[in-house]
Design a protein around this motif. Structure first.
Motif, PDB file in Angstrom:
ATOM      1  N   GLN A   1     -28.313-102.728  62.332  1.00  0.00           N
ATOM      2  CA  GLN A   1     -27.608-103.226  63.504  1.00  0.00           C
ATOM      3  C   GLN A   1     -28.458-103.067  64.763  1.00  0.00           C
ATOM      4  O   GLN A   1     -29.254-102.136  64.881  1.00  0.00           O
ATOM      5  CB  GLN A   1     -26.296-102.467  63.703  1.00  0.00           C
ATOM      6  N   ASP A   2     -28.260-103.971  65.710  1.00  0.00           N
ATOM      7  CA  ASP A   2     -28.887-103.847  67.015  1.00  0.00           C
ATOM      8  C   ASP A   2     -28.135-102.790  67.821  1.00  0.00           C
ATOM      9  O   ASP A   2     -26.922-102.885  67.987  1.00  0.00           O
ATOM     10  CB  ASP A   2     -28.852-105.192  67.745  1.00  0.00           C
ATOM     11  N   VAL A   3     -28.848-101.780  68.310  1.00  0.00           N
ATOM     12  CA  VAL A   3     -28.201-100.666  69.009  1.00  0.00           C
ATOM     13  C   VAL A   3     -27.411-101.149  70.222  1.00  0.00           C
ATOM     14  O   VAL A   3     -26.273-100.735  70.445  1.00  0.00           O
ATOM     15  CB  VAL A   3     -29.250 -99.601  69.430  1.00  0.00           C
ATOM     16  N   ASN A   4     -27.990-102.038  71.008  1.00  0.00           N
ATOM     17  CA  ASN A   4     -27.312-102.514  72.218  1.00  0.00           C
ATOM     18  C   ASN A   4     -26.027-103.266  71.895  1.00  0.00           C
ATOM     19  O   ASN A   4     -25.045-103.171  72.626  1.00  0.00           O
ATOM     20  CB  ASN A   4     -28.243-103.406  73.040  1.00  0.00           C
ATOM     21  N   GLU A   5     -26.029-104.004  70.797  1.00  0.00           N
ATOM     22  CA  GLU A   5     -24.824-104.729  70.395  1.00  0.00           C
ATOM     23  C   GLU A   5     -23.691-103.767  70.033  1.00  0.00           C
ATOM     24  O   GLU A   5     -22.539-103.984  70.373  1.00  0.00           O
ATOM     25  CB  GLU A   5     -25.140-105.646  69.208  1.00  0.00           C
ATOM     26  N   VAL A   6     -24.044-102.668  69.363  1.00  0.00           N
ATOM     27  CA  VAL A   6     -23.018-101.692  68.971  1.00  0.00           C
ATOM     28  C   VAL A   6     -22.515-100.910  70.189  1.00  0.00           C
ATOM     29  O   VAL A   6     -21.325-100.634  70.312  1.00  0.00           O
ATOM     30  CB  VAL A   6     -23.576-100.717  67.907  1.00  0.00           C
ATOM     31  N   LEU A   7     -23.439-100.568  71.106  1.00  0.00           N
ATOM     32  CA  LEU A   7     -23.045 -99.784  72.276  1.00  0.00           C
ATOM     33  C   LEU A   7     -22.319-100.618  73.326  1.00  0.00           C
ATOM     34  O   LEU A   7     -21.408-100.125  73.994  1.00  0.00           O
ATOM     35  CB  LEU A   7     -24.278 -99.136  72.924  1.00  0.00           C
ATOM     36  N   TYR A   8     -22.714-101.890  73.458  1.00  0.00           N
ATOM     37  CA  TYR A   8     -22.156-102.748  74.519  1.00  0.00           C
ATOM     38  C   TYR A   8     -21.750-104.112  73.966  1.00  0.00           C
ATOM     39  O   TYR A   8     -22.263-105.147  74.379  1.00  0.00           O
ATOM     40  CB  TYR A   8     -23.192-102.915  75.643  1.00  0.00           C
ATOM     41  N   PRO A   9     -20.812-104.126  73.024  1.00  0.00           N
ATOM     42  CA  PRO A   9     -20.429-105.390  72.393  1.00  0.00           C
ATOM     43  C   PRO A   9     -19.721-106.325  73.374  1.00  0.00           C
ATOM     44  O   PRO A   9     -18.984-105.875  74.252  1.00  0.00           O
ATOM     45  CB  PRO A   9     -19.475-104.953  71.272  1.00  0.00           C
ATOM     46  N   ASN A  10     -19.979-107.600  73.219  1.00  0.00           N
ATOM     47  CA  ASN A  10     -19.340-108.607  74.073  1.00  0.00           C
ATOM     48  C   ASN A  10     -18.017-109.030  73.442  1.00  0.00           C
ATOM     49  O   ASN A  10     -17.878-110.125  72.917  1.00  0.00           O
ATOM     50  CB  ASN A  10     -20.270-109.805  74.261  1.00  0.00           C
ATOM     51  N   LEU A  11     -17.057-108.122  73.490  1.00  0.00           N
ATOM     52  CA  LEU A  11     -15.741-108.361  72.897  1.00  0.00           C
ATOM     53  C   LEU A  11     -14.666-108.117  73.955  1.00  0.00           C
ATOM     54  O   LEU A  11     -14.683-107.088  74.631  1.00  0.00           O
ATOM     55  CB  LEU A  11     -15.499-107.395  71.728  1.00  0.00           C
ATOM     56  N   PRO A  12     -13.725-109.033  74.122  1.00  0.00           N
ATOM     57  CA  PRO A  12     -12.673-108.833  75.130  1.00  0.00           C
ATOM     58  C   PRO A  12     -11.826-107.596  74.853  1.00  0.00           C
ATOM     59  O   PRO A  12     -11.275-106.998  75.776  1.00  0.00           O
ATOM     60  CB  PRO A  12     -11.841-110.115  75.036  1.00  0.00           C
ATOM     61  N   SER A  13     -11.736-107.180  73.590  1.00  0.00           N
ATOM     62  CA  SER A  13     -10.917-106.022  73.232  1.00  0.00           C
ATOM     63  C   SER A  13     -11.645-104.699  73.459  1.00  0.00           C
ATOM     64  O   SER A  13     -11.073-103.633  73.280  1.00  0.00           O
ATOM     65  CB  SER A  13     -10.500-106.101  71.758  1.00  0.00           C
ATOM     66  N   TYR A  14     -12.931-104.780  73.865  1.00  0.00           N
ATOM     67  CA  TYR A  14     -13.762-103.586  74.041  1.00  0.00           C
ATOM     68  C   TYR A  14     -14.099-103.453  75.518  1.00  0.00           C
ATOM     69  O   TYR A  14     -14.885-104.224  76.065  1.00  0.00           O
ATOM     70  CB  TYR A  14     -15.036-103.718  73.209  1.00  0.00           C
ATOM     71  N   GLN A  15     -13.490-102.455  76.175  1.00  0.00           N
ATOM     72  CA  GLN A  15     -13.675-102.303  77.612  1.00  0.00           C
ATOM     73  C   GLN A  15     -14.187-100.906  77.941  1.00  0.00           C
ATOM     74  O   GLN A  15     -14.211-100.011  77.096  1.00  0.00           O
ATOM     75  CB  GLN A  15     -12.367-102.615  78.337  1.00  0.00           C
ATOM     76  N   PHE A  16     -14.610-100.732  79.194  1.00  0.00           N
ATOM     77  CA  PHE A  16     -15.311 -99.495  79.582  1.00  0.00           C
ATOM     78  C   PHE A  16     -14.683 -98.850  80.807  1.00  0.00           C
ATOM     79  O   PHE A  16     -14.162 -99.525  81.689  1.00  0.00           O
ATOM     80  CB  PHE A  16     -16.780 -99.797  79.908  1.00  0.00           C
ATOM     81  N   GLY A  17     -14.789 -97.521  80.859  1.00  0.00           N
ATOM     82  CA  GLY A  17     -14.492 -96.763  82.064  1.00  0.00           C
ATOM     83  C   GLY A  17     -15.737 -95.999  82.467  1.00  0.00           C
ATOM     84  O   GLY A  17     -16.414 -95.422  81.608  1.00  0.00           O
ATOM     85  N   VAL A  18     -16.071 -96.006  83.753  1.00  0.00           N
ATOM     86  CA  VAL A  18     -17.241 -95.272  84.247  1.00  0.00           C
ATOM     87  C   VAL A  18     -16.822 -94.370  85.401  1.00  0.00           C
ATOM     88  O   VAL A  18     -15.804 -94.603  86.056  1.00  0.00           O
ATOM     89  CB  VAL A  18     -18.369 -96.217  84.698  1.00  0.00           C
ATOM     90  N   LEU A  19     -17.628 -93.342  85.659  1.00  0.00           N
ATOM     91  CA  LEU A  19     -17.262 -92.311  86.627  1.00  0.00           C
ATOM     92  C   LEU A  19     -17.752 -92.587  88.040  1.00  0.00           C
ATOM     93  O   LEU A  19     -17.241 -92.005  88.992  1.00  0.00           O
ATOM     94  CB  LEU A  19     -17.817 -90.954  86.180  1.00  0.00           C
ATOM     95  N   ASN A  20     -18.759 -93.463  88.172  1.00  0.00           N
ATOM     96  CA  ASN A  20     -19.353 -93.676  89.492  1.00  0.00           C
ATOM     97  C   ASN A  20     -19.935 -95.072  89.611  1.00  0.00           C
ATOM     98  O   ASN A  20     -20.056 -95.803  88.619  1.00  0.00           O
ATOM     99  CB  ASN A  20     -20.434 -92.618  89.758  1.00  0.00           C
TER     100      ASN A  20
END
Length: 428
Positions: free
Chosen positions: A146-165
């Motif tokens: 698998q491509d690491v970037n694809e697994v870490l940052y998939p372009n899926l509407p059901s996959y979202q992120f929270g960041v601290l800053n």
């Protein structure tokens, strides 16, 4: 809607405290917590959340895995997570992208591809830790192709992120994540002060008595668990420079075996050099009483995800000084925060690079040189004039202003509202 919060462990520390805060801020919701280990189960169950220990979620042992071993573990973790997810669940997973368990990261990615709603709460990133990123590649690329970037940052509407800053928000956007899938979620800041904690003067007296410290000196506390990025050598350097006017205290020892080795070397060094620091004070006295009784809290850390140490002590009327991490503090300053004395660098006579960038051996040599008189203390202050203001009295109006900003901008209630709005968007 069911909220399933997951993490590798619930050991004492920053992420655990945030998970506890999330449960508090989401009171009244159906909350389930999945972790690989938990040292204090009551801290979760007493908040009304359902707790499940799934040992496979904990850090993965760093070794070589056969394709068969990795595949079997992947199927097992996938099944264990799936068992706790319903049709209306949101899987709120902490630090998936740190790289401590690449198989868990991949299992969650596969669940998202199957339609599970994933909220990846990113406190830290493998990109900042080369050995973790290499571990991800060994598992995801070498075994699962698998491509690491694809697994870490998939372009899926059901996959979202929270960041601290804002720094990490911009980082994700630069990685190609759409802004509508990223929630800027600064940590809530709240200190529950027991009625039994005395006023500042009496708290300091009690702490100094318990730790056998001179109450006539300033009480300066570094409220952290000692790990590499907390830059303990610099804290020891400052304790020596200000030994005439301040007691220096640090709260917790490390837990990671690799960090313990480093920590023990510093303990032995301080004993050999006769440098007096109250180590592990958080295991001997009440934490909030310690912060309340301190004249200053200090930080020498060079890497933080959110930077709670810059905020939390103010709620106990304790100013924060020390090393500045600009990409962290810029968000606080935009809110109007004032810091009395933060520095960006410590210069050492005859050394061309910042003290924090020296290895342990070189840091020890410099501290030992100052202690023996081979390096003059006065030369350090001449090359770092900002240190002369480090423990200058802080005006009450600055403390009150900072406390007000924390209450208005980093409240638990506001945090819960933000979370619930994001969940509702995901569930639809």
């Amino acid at each position: 809607m069911q909220i399933v919060i997951a993490h590798s462990h619930l050991n004492p520390g920053g992420v655990t405290r945030i998970i506890e805060s999330q449960i508090d801020s989401l009171s009244g919701n159906d909350i389930k917590v999945l972790v690989g280990a938990c040292s204090d189960e009551e801290s979760i169950t007493s908040r009304g959340a359902e707790l499940h220990i799934i040992e496979d979620l904990n850090y993965l042992e760093r070794r070589k895995y056969s394709d068969k071993q990795a595949m079997e573990l992947l199927h097992k973790i996938h099944r264990e997570l799936r068992e706790h997810l319903g049709k209306d669940s949101v899987l709120h997973f902490h630090n998936l992208n740190l790289g401590k368990n690449p198989i868990v990261t991949y299992a969650v990615y596969l669940l998202a591809k199957e339609g599970v709603r994933v909220f990846n709460h990113a406190h830290d990133f493998a990109e900042d830790r080369p050995t973790n990123l290499q571990f991800l590649k060994e598992i995801l690329t070498d075994i699962f192709l698998q491509d690491v970037n694809e697994v870490l940052y998939p372009n899926l509407p059901s996959y979202q992120f929270g960041v601290l800053n804002s720094h990490d928000y911009e980082r994700l956007v630069s990685y190609g994540v759409n802004t509508d899938r990223v929630e800027w979620l600064p940590n809530p800041v709240a200190v529950k002060v027991s009625d039994e904690v005395p006023d500042k003067e009496n708290a300091k007296t009690d702490i100094c008595t318990s730790l056998q410290l001179n109450p006539e000196k300033l009480l300066v506390t570094y409220p952290v668990r000692v790990i590499q990025r907390k830059n303990i050598g610099e804290f020891i350097l400052l304790s020596l420079l200000f030994a005439h006017k301040a007691n220096f205290v640090v709260t917790q020892p490390p837990q990671n075996p690799v960090e313990i080795e480093m920590y023990n070397q510093w303990l032995a060094f301080c004993e050999k050099e006769g440098i007096t620091i109250a180590f592990e004070a958080g295991t001997k006295v009440d934490f909030e009483k310690l912060l309340s009784g301190s004249d200053f809290c200090i930080t020498t850390s060079y890497k933080e995800g959110f930077g709670m140490v810059y905020l939390e002590p103010w709620l106990l009327d304790t100013p924060v000084v020390g090393r500045d991490i600009d990409f962290i503090t810029k968000d606080f300053r935009k809110d109007g925060f004032e810091f009395p004395t933060l520095y960006y660098k410590i210069n050492i006579p005859g050394v061309k690079i910042d003290f924090k960038d020296l290895n342990m051996k070189m840091q020890m040599e410099i501290i030992s040189g100052i202690n023996s008189g081979k390096i003059e203390k006065q030369k350090i202050f001449e090359q770092n004039p900002i240190l002369n203001t480090l423990f200058r009295t802080v005006a009450t109006h600055i403390t009150e202003k900072n406390k007000s900003i924390i209450r208005n901008n980093y409240s638990l209630k506001g945090y819960g509202i933000k979370l619930q709005e994001r969940y509702k968007k995901m569930v639809g």
